[in-house]
Design a protein around this motif. Structure first.
Motif, short mmCIF file in Angstrom:
data_model
loop_
_atom_site.label_atom_id
_atom_site.label_comp_id
_atom_site.label_asym_id
_atom_site.label_seq_id
_atom_site.Cartn_x
_atom_site.Cartn_y
_atom_site.Cartn_z
N ARG A 236 -15.04 117.42 15.44
CA ARG A 236 -15.43 116.03 15.67
C ARG A 236 -15.95 115.90 17.10
O ARG A 236 -15.30 116.35 18.04
CB ARG A 236 -14.22 115.11 15.47
CG ARG A 236 -14.54 113.64 15.60
CD ARG A 236 -13.39 112.76 15.21
NE ARG A 236 -12.32 112.84 16.21
CZ ARG A 236 -11.15 112.23 16.09
NH1 ARG A 236 -10.85 111.56 15.01
NH2 ARG A 236 -10.25 112.34 17.04
N ASP A 237 -17.13 115.32 17.22
CA ASP A 237 -17.73 115.10 18.54
C ASP A 237 -17.77 116.37 19.38
O ASP A 237 -17.47 116.36 20.58
CB ASP A 237 -16.98 114.00 19.31
CG ASP A 237 -16.97 112.67 18.57
OD1 ASP A 237 -17.99 112.35 17.91
OD2 ASP A 237 -15.96 111.95 18.65
N GLY A 238 -18.10 117.49 18.74
CA GLY A 238 -18.22 118.76 19.45
C GLY A 238 -16.91 119.39 19.86
O GLY A 238 -16.88 120.30 20.70
N ARG A 239 -15.81 118.93 19.26
CA ARG A 239 -14.49 119.47 19.58
C ARG A 239 -13.80 119.94 18.30
O ARG A 239 -13.98 119.37 17.24
CB ARG A 239 -13.63 118.41 20.28
CG ARG A 239 -14.19 117.99 21.63
CD ARG A 239 -13.40 116.87 22.26
NE ARG A 239 -13.37 115.71 21.36
CZ ARG A 239 -12.39 114.81 21.32
NH1 ARG A 239 -11.36 114.92 22.12
NH2 ARG A 239 -12.44 113.80 20.49
N TRP B 9 -7.47 118.72 20.75
CA TRP B 9 -8.90 118.92 20.51
C TRP B 9 -9.45 119.76 21.65
O TRP B 9 -9.15 119.51 22.81
CB TRP B 9 -9.62 117.58 20.48
CG TRP B 9 -9.28 116.72 19.30
CD1 TRP B 9 -8.32 115.74 19.24
CD2 TRP B 9 -9.88 116.77 18.01
NE1 TRP B 9 -8.30 115.18 17.99
CE2 TRP B 9 -9.26 115.79 17.21
CE3 TRP B 9 -10.90 117.55 17.45
CZ2 TRP B 9 -9.62 115.56 15.89
CZ3 TRP B 9 -11.26 117.32 16.13
CH2 TRP B 9 -10.62 116.34 15.36
#
Length: 148
Positions: A15-18, A116
């Protein structure tokens, strides 16, 4: 030699690059990051396993959205009283999305933290090989689910 089979299901949540990871604590106290998930209970559906395990280890409710693939590992190691174990692990990997809950750490389980991590930083983390397998499957999305 004792034959041991463990079937487990894991979530690859990006999610969101994590990437969502849980920190596994080995019997010797070593800590390494892993994908949220774990062993199936007898009669349990793997889909339900990954939902249950992700919630236990991270506090999040997840929804598996894609079966990414399967990974098979085999190891030999000593058991008590001089016996040897022939371990075979079948790991089912799903892409999953968080649908609810709040991030929290597991207590009295096999992991002690959940967090994350930015995707570019994952390769520098102390981690189990399953993390790399999961990310590889997530990137290449092999039609037959075989990461090789």
């Amino acid at each position: 030699m004792n034959q041991e089979l463990r079937v487990a299901a894991y979530a690859v949540c990006v999610r969101d690059g994590r990437l969502l990871l849980a920190r596994w604590v080995a019997g010797d106290g070593t800590r390494r990051w892993t994908l949220p998930g774990g062993g199936m209970e007898h009669g349990e559906n793997p889909y339900d396993t990954v939902v249950r395990e992700a919630e236990e280890e991270t506090g999040y409710t997840v929804e598996p959205v894609v079966l990414l693939g399967l990974d098979s590992v085999r190891r030999h190691y000593p058991r008590p009283q001089g016996a040897q174990a022939d371990f075979h692990g079948l790991r089912i990997l799903y892409e999953a999305r968080v649908t609810g809950g709040e991030l929290r750490h597991e207590t009295a389980g096999s992991t002690d933290r959940a967090a994350w991590h930015p995707l570019p930083a994952v390769s520098a983390l102390p981690r189990v090989g399953l993390v790399d397998v999961g990310l590889h499957l997530w990137h290449i999305r092999p039609p037959a689910g075989n990461p090789l």
